[in-house]
Design an enzyme around this catalytic site. Structure first.
Site, mmCIF file in Angstrom:
data_model
loop_
_atom_site.group_PDB
_atom_site.id
_atom_site.type_symbol
_atom_site.label_atom_id
_atom_site.label_comp_id
_atom_site.label_asym_id
_atom_site.label_seq_id
_atom_site.Cartn_x
_atom_site.Cartn_y
_atom_site.Cartn_z
ATOM 1 N N ILE A 12 -7.010 -5.133 8.043
ATOM 2 C CA ILE A 12 -8.193 -4.279 7.867
ATOM 3 C C ILE A 12 -9.144 -4.770 6.780
ATOM 4 C CG2 ILE A 12 -6.894 -2.283 8.691
ATOM 5 C CD1 ILE A 12 -6.931 -1.195 5.839
ATOM 6 N N ASP A 30 -1.447 -6.065 9.431
ATOM 7 C CA ASP A 30 -2.551 -5.176 9.072
ATOM 8 C C ASP A 30 -3.669 -6.055 8.528
ATOM 9 O OD1 ASP A 30 -4.335 -3.564 7.677
ATOM 10 O OD2 ASP A 30 -2.805 -2.128 7.080
ATOM 11 N N LYS A 47 -12.866 -0.646 5.859
ATOM 12 C CA LYS A 47 -13.064 -1.507 4.695
ATOM 13 C C LYS A 47 -14.178 -2.522 4.929
ATOM 14 C CE LYS A 47 -9.401 0.672 3.317
ATOM 15 N NZ LYS A 47 -9.482 1.809 2.385
ATOM 16 N N TYR A 71 0.829 -1.204 0.000
ATOM 17 C CA TYR A 71 0.000 0.000 0.000
ATOM 18 C C TYR A 71 0.869 1.263 0.000
ATOM 19 C CZ TYR A 71 -3.307 3.384 2.149
ATOM 20 O OH TYR A 71 -4.083 4.468 2.444
#
Length: 489
Positions: free
Chosen positions: A241, A239, A278, A154
């Protein structure tokens, strides 16, 4: 007389204020700016740029809106819920409302199939995943120290994790030859390179499910990563998410589930970043979570959370929403169904014009392969193609180079932030573009073939005219053959 400042003088501002560590000059953000200058609208601006560079989940907003209408007491801003105003509008403990932390912990367990439980006392709030990521970096590393991170990754991690903390990110190059899978070999290679450069590596950070790949890590890979950080005595930050955005049989496996099965695992090294941006489609609510198995990190992160608390009004509403089991179950099931349908619609539309995507089972995007459309396999050619897509096709997609992808020609395309009609329009634009590029390439190839043929014929005619010193073809010379004659045999 007003004060006149010289903003160009770096001595007037801090190093953070004057450096470019935020990453706004990235092509990832340039695409957003192109959209902002000329946004698509079906009636007001039908030729504008379609935003497919924003990872936002709008497919189930109708379900959330229905719940809010049916539960007016959940908000202190309604006549039914205003009686709670005086209690919620006051200062709150920065640990967070107890009912909010309980609801988030329960929700995190539910989306992981109930295979693992989360302790509400380890839930630490932050202003979105952005704030959560920065908070964990502040807790774990000093300026100059580094985290390994599998690429492509990302783009905004460079801002979120590095800009204000001074922490370095060292890409771990993963390749398309094995579908960008993380291997022990590539992790070890990145570690060894860091040691040669005398860089102190404090940990490994990765997104599971992956942004931008849309893939999930299997259990064995997660075990290898946990074993690696335990061997090196460094941290593992996961992470997660996108954990509830899966839409196929390849079930998401959380690191929380894996560490429960490993004997002797040092839990002080394991940390999770989560948010509702998300999975629930609520990025504007700015709900980020740090969940750490390390008591010292929980204590430090909680102190730091006062710089990015979630508003008590938001906590109050979400506590009620996430505690509604019937709603949550329906939402998660419908979200998975709608994501699968949208993913299928988009990838099948691309396939009709010869565009493939990395096989994925999660996320709000696809990792699109346009390597065959590059003039050359270089980053410069990738950016040239990206500019064509932005300026001519009028679609904002994100080039792989902005994700630190080592192979030119890959692009992330988001499909859940726009309605189905806009997706169809985007597909039509892509189809028209591919046809133009294909026709242009065919013409260039034909022209080059004809040019090469003419050169070949001229060369043959010259060879046939070459005589011996006596003006005749040497009897020892082979009889010249036309390439056209050879082609017919």
């Amino acid at each position: 007389m007003g004060f006149v400042g010289n903003e160009s003088d770096p001595q007037l501002l801090s190093k953070i204020a004057t450096n470019n560590g935020h990453g706004e000059d990235s092509h990832y953000f340039d695409g957003w700016k192109a959209y902002d200058r000329d946004p698509y609208h079906p009636s007001k601006n039908p030729n504008g740029v379609i935003q497919m560079g924003l990872s936002e989940n709008k497919l189930c907003h109708d379900l959330t809106e229905e719940w809010i209408v049916e539960n007016p007491k959940a908000s202190i801003c309604t006549s039914e819920g205003v009686n709670g105003f005086k209690d919620i509008a006051n200062y709150q403990d920065y640990h967070g409302l107890p009912q909010f932390r309980n609801a988030v912990a329960k929700f995190m367990g539910k989306i992981r199939g109930g295979k693992v439980a989360f302790d509400p006392e380890r839930i630490v709030m932050s202003g979105g995943a952005t704030g959560a990521g920065e908070t964990i970096m502040f807790c774990l590393a000093n300026p100059g120290e580094a985290f390994l991170i599998p690429s492509p990754y990302y783009p905004a991690f460079d801002r979120d994790l590095r800009w204000r903390t001074g922490v370095q990110l060292i890409p771990v190059n993963c390749e398309s030859s094995n579908d960008f899978k993380i291997t022990k070999e590539c992790i070890e290679a990145a570690w060894e390179n860091a040691q040669k450069e005398n860089i102190r590596v404090k940990g490994l950070i990765m997104a599971n499910p992956s942004n931008p790949l849309g893939t999930v890590l299997d259990r064995d890979t997660l075990k290898d990563l946990v074993a690696f950080v335990n061997e090196k005595q460094i941290h593992l930050v996961c992470d997660e998410i996108y954990s509830a955005t899966t839409f196929s049989s390849a079930a998401f496996v959380s690191v929380a589930e894996v560490i429960a099965t490993i004997d002797g695992c040092n839990l002080d090294l394991i940390h999770i970043i989560y948010s509702l941006s998300k999975d629930m489609g609520l990025p504007g609510f700015r709900v980020g979570i740090v969940y750490s198995y390390n008591d010292a990190v929980v204590s430090c992160a909680r102190k730091m959370s006062s710089f990015g608390l979630v508003s008590s009004q938001t906590q109050y509403l979400l506590a009620a929403m996430l505690s509604d089991d019937a709603f949550v179950d329906r939402f998660l099931a419908e979200s998975s169904k709608r994501l699968a349908k949208r993913h299928k619609l988009f990838t099948e539309g691309l396939a009709k014009v010869g565009i493939s995507c990395l096989k994925s089972c999660a996320g709000l995007f696809v990792w699109m392969d346009l390597r065959h459309l590059l003039q050359q396999p270089t980053p410069e050619a990738e950016l040239a193609l990206w500019r064509l897509i932005i300026n001519d096709v009028k679609i904002n997609v994100s080039p792989g180079s902005s994700f630190h992808c080592s192979e030119p020609g890959w692009f992330r395309v988001c499909f859940a932030n726009i309605d189905e009609e806009t997706v169809e329009i985007a597909l039509e634009r892509i189809k028209a573009f591919v046809r133009r590029v294909t026709e242009k390439t065919s013409k260039m190839k034909r022209k080059q073939w004809q040019s090469n043929l003419q050169l070949s014929l001229k060369s043959r005619r010259f060879e046939e005219s070459v005589m011996s010193p006596h003006g005749l073809i040497s009897p020892c010379s082979p009889i010249p053959q036309s390439p056209l004659v050879k082609a017919t045999t």
